[in-house]
Design a protein around this motif. Structure first.
Motif, mmCIF file in Angstrom:
data_model
loop_
_atom_site.group_PDB
_atom_site.id
_atom_site.type_symbol
_atom_site.label_atom_id
_atom_site.label_comp_id
_atom_site.label_asym_id
_atom_site.label_seq_id
_atom_site.Cartn_x
_atom_site.Cartn_y
_atom_site.Cartn_z
ATOM 1 N N GLN A 56 0.848 -1.211 0.000
ATOM 2 C CA GLN A 56 0.000 0.000 0.000
ATOM 3 C C GLN A 56 0.872 1.244 0.000
ATOM 4 O O GLN A 56 1.943 1.237 0.616
ATOM 5 N N PRO A 57 0.402 2.329 -0.615
ATOM 6 C CA PRO A 57 1.117 3.601 -0.463
ATOM 7 C C PRO A 57 1.061 4.005 1.011
ATOM 8 O O PRO A 57 0.008 3.854 1.645
ATOM 9 N N THR A 303 3.817 16.872 -1.856
ATOM 10 C CA THR A 303 2.773 15.845 -1.794
ATOM 11 C C THR A 303 2.960 14.922 -2.991
ATOM 12 O O THR A 303 3.183 15.400 -4.105
ATOM 13 N N THR A 304 2.881 13.634 -2.751
ATOM 14 C CA THR A 304 2.916 12.688 -3.857
ATOM 15 C C THR A 304 1.567 12.000 -3.927
ATOM 16 O O THR A 304 1.123 11.406 -2.936
ATOM 17 N N LYS A 309 -4.341 8.699 -3.896
ATOM 18 C CA LYS A 309 -4.155 8.992 -2.465
ATOM 19 C C LYS A 309 -2.997 9.980 -2.294
ATOM 20 O O LYS A 309 -1.920 9.760 -2.861
ATOM 21 N N ASP A 310 -3.231 11.060 -1.535
ATOM 22 C CA ASP A 310 -2.177 12.058 -1.321
ATOM 23 C C ASP A 310 -1.292 11.687 -0.133
ATOM 24 O O ASP A 310 -1.794 11.472 0.974
ATOM 25 N N LEU A 311 0.017 11.621 -0.367
ATOM 26 C CA LEU A 311 0.973 11.430 0.721
ATOM 27 C C LEU A 311 1.719 12.754 0.892
ATOM 28 O O LEU A 311 2.439 13.186 -0.013
ATOM 29 N N ASP A 312 1.531 13.394 2.038
ATOM 30 C CA ASP A 312 2.234 14.660 2.311
ATOM 31 C C ASP A 312 3.551 14.355 2.994
ATOM 32 O O ASP A 312 3.591 13.543 3.918
ATOM 33 N N TYR A 327 2.004 7.555 -9.951
ATOM 34 C CA TYR A 327 2.252 8.572 -8.932
ATOM 35 C C TYR A 327 2.755 9.848 -9.579
ATOM 36 O O TYR A 327 3.339 9.819 -10.666
ATOM 37 N N ALA A 328 2.482 10.962 -8.871
ATOM 38 C CA ALA A 328 2.936 12.267 -9.369
ATOM 39 C C ALA A 328 3.321 13.116 -8.160
ATOM 40 O O ALA A 328 2.590 13.158 -7.169
#
Ligand code: 1HN
Length: 355
Positions: A56-57, A303-304, A309-312, A327-328
């Motif tokens: 999972q991210p 943030t990716t 889903k946003d990962l800060d 991903y971006a």
């Protein structure tokens, strides 16, 4: 032996469809007793149309991690633990010591005066230094004094020990390929009688010798880099220069890969690493590849977005992007990301894809 004949009427008895299903099941039950099974029941799940991952991210924020790792310093010594490491467990694979399906990640701490005793193992390790200054890793006879942002390599079977002669705790990210090594069931490890190895080469020796545009005559002959420590002091100005010159990839920013100076290839056969600088306000295009990737924020924040889903992230946060998930990156400030994956192993096997 009876053979099912489809489409025949069955006079109140179970129909032919039922018959064939019952016969099949009876057959599966019989072959199961002989440790066999029908491929046709599982084929689509063993040879999937696209990569399937349990990974999972996820992001581990350093604000949580640091205080917990410091707390572990009061519970166990580095000597007693052999390595005082808190494992970063992917939430979907708890209890398996995995950040991705092939890579382990953990945060190690070594306190002033401590020694993490010499050992070696088949699994290769890398360290990415997060906090502190002046502790060392000794690898194959070279003692390397570490600073934040340094990328340190301990290849397959290389003897290594750590010590801290500074006056502050040192913390770093460990990434090892042992989930992949264990998949192949090829793990060996041994400890040495002496806790610290004799070092014959001084700090920075391998980077000076192999990273200066000349190479010693004769062959290195190993499948990993001779450089022990790719220092942040040497690498950061390169990505900064690329950023200033506008050499910025739309997905990956101003990025370099860490190279084996003898071959130009990756530093290890099993793991590859990158350092990327992004301008403030970068809005990256999406990217995906089959290698699940572990990122560390070295500087700045951003943030990716991974699969929606946003990962800060901010300094020293660690986050993971699963295989084949788009991903971006975007940045709120100028930022630097270190990343590591099993791409060289996948490429060597001819199974890596991007796009
Ligand atoms: C190991 O040997 C180190 O040498 C760090 O610092 C983390 C995680 C699992 C197995 C061996 C080290 C490790 C490890």
């Amino acid at each position: 032996m009876a053979v099912a004949t489809a489409n025949k009427a069955s006079n109140g008895k179970p129909g032919p469809k039922h018959n064939i299903e019952a016969m099949r099941q009876a057959f599966y039950d019989r072959i199961a007793k002989k440790d066999m099974a029908p491929l046709w029941k599982v084929m689509k799940s063993v040879v999937t149309k696209e990569p399937v991952t349990r990974c999972q991210p996820h992001v581990w924020h350093y604000s949580d991690v640091k205080s917990l790792v410091l707390e572990s310093g009061g519970l166990i010594t580095a000597e007693e633990a052999e390595r005082r490491v808190l494992i970063l467990e992917n939430p979907a694979m708890r209890g398996e010591s995995k950040a991705t399906n092939t890579l382990f990640a953990g945060i190690q701490m070594i306190m002033p005066g401590e020694v993490a005793p010499a050992h070696r193992h088949v699994s290769s390790a890398i360290r990415f230094v997060l906090d502190g200054k002046g502790a060392y890793t000794a690898v194959e006879g070279e003692k390397s004094i570490m600073s934040r942002g340094d990328f340190v390599i301990t290849a397959n079977w290389a003897p290594h020990d750590h010590g801290n002669t500074s006056d502050q705790p040192m913390l770093w990210l460990d990434v090892l390929d042992f989930p992949a090594v264990n998949f192949y069931e090829t793990s060996f490890a041994e400890q040495f009688d002496e806790p610290t190895q004799v070092t014959t080469r001084e700090n920075g020796d391998s980077l000076n010798l192999y990273g200066s545009g000349v190479l010693p005559d004769g062959s290195w002959g190993r499948n990993y880099t001779p450089v022990i420590n790719y220092t942040y002091e040497r690498t950061r100005p390169i990505v900064a220069r690329m950023l200033a010159a506008g050499e910025i990839d739309k997905r990956h920013g101003a990025r370099v890969h860490y190279a084996n100076p003898v071959t130009g290839g990756p530093v290890l056969p099993t793991m590859g690493a990158w350092l990327a600088m992004f301008p403030k306000g970068f809005k990256g295009e999406p990217y995906r590849a089959t290698d699940g990737t572990i990122f560390v924020c070295v500087e700045g924040e951003g943030t990716t977005n991974v699969d929606g889903k946003d990962l800060d992230w901010g300094p020293n946060d660690v986050f993971v992007v699963p295989p084949w998930k788009r991903y971006a990156h975007k940045t709120a400030k100028q930022a630097v990301l270190f990343s590591i994956s099993d791409r060289p192993a996948q490429k060597a096997l001819g199974i890596w894809r991007e796009g």
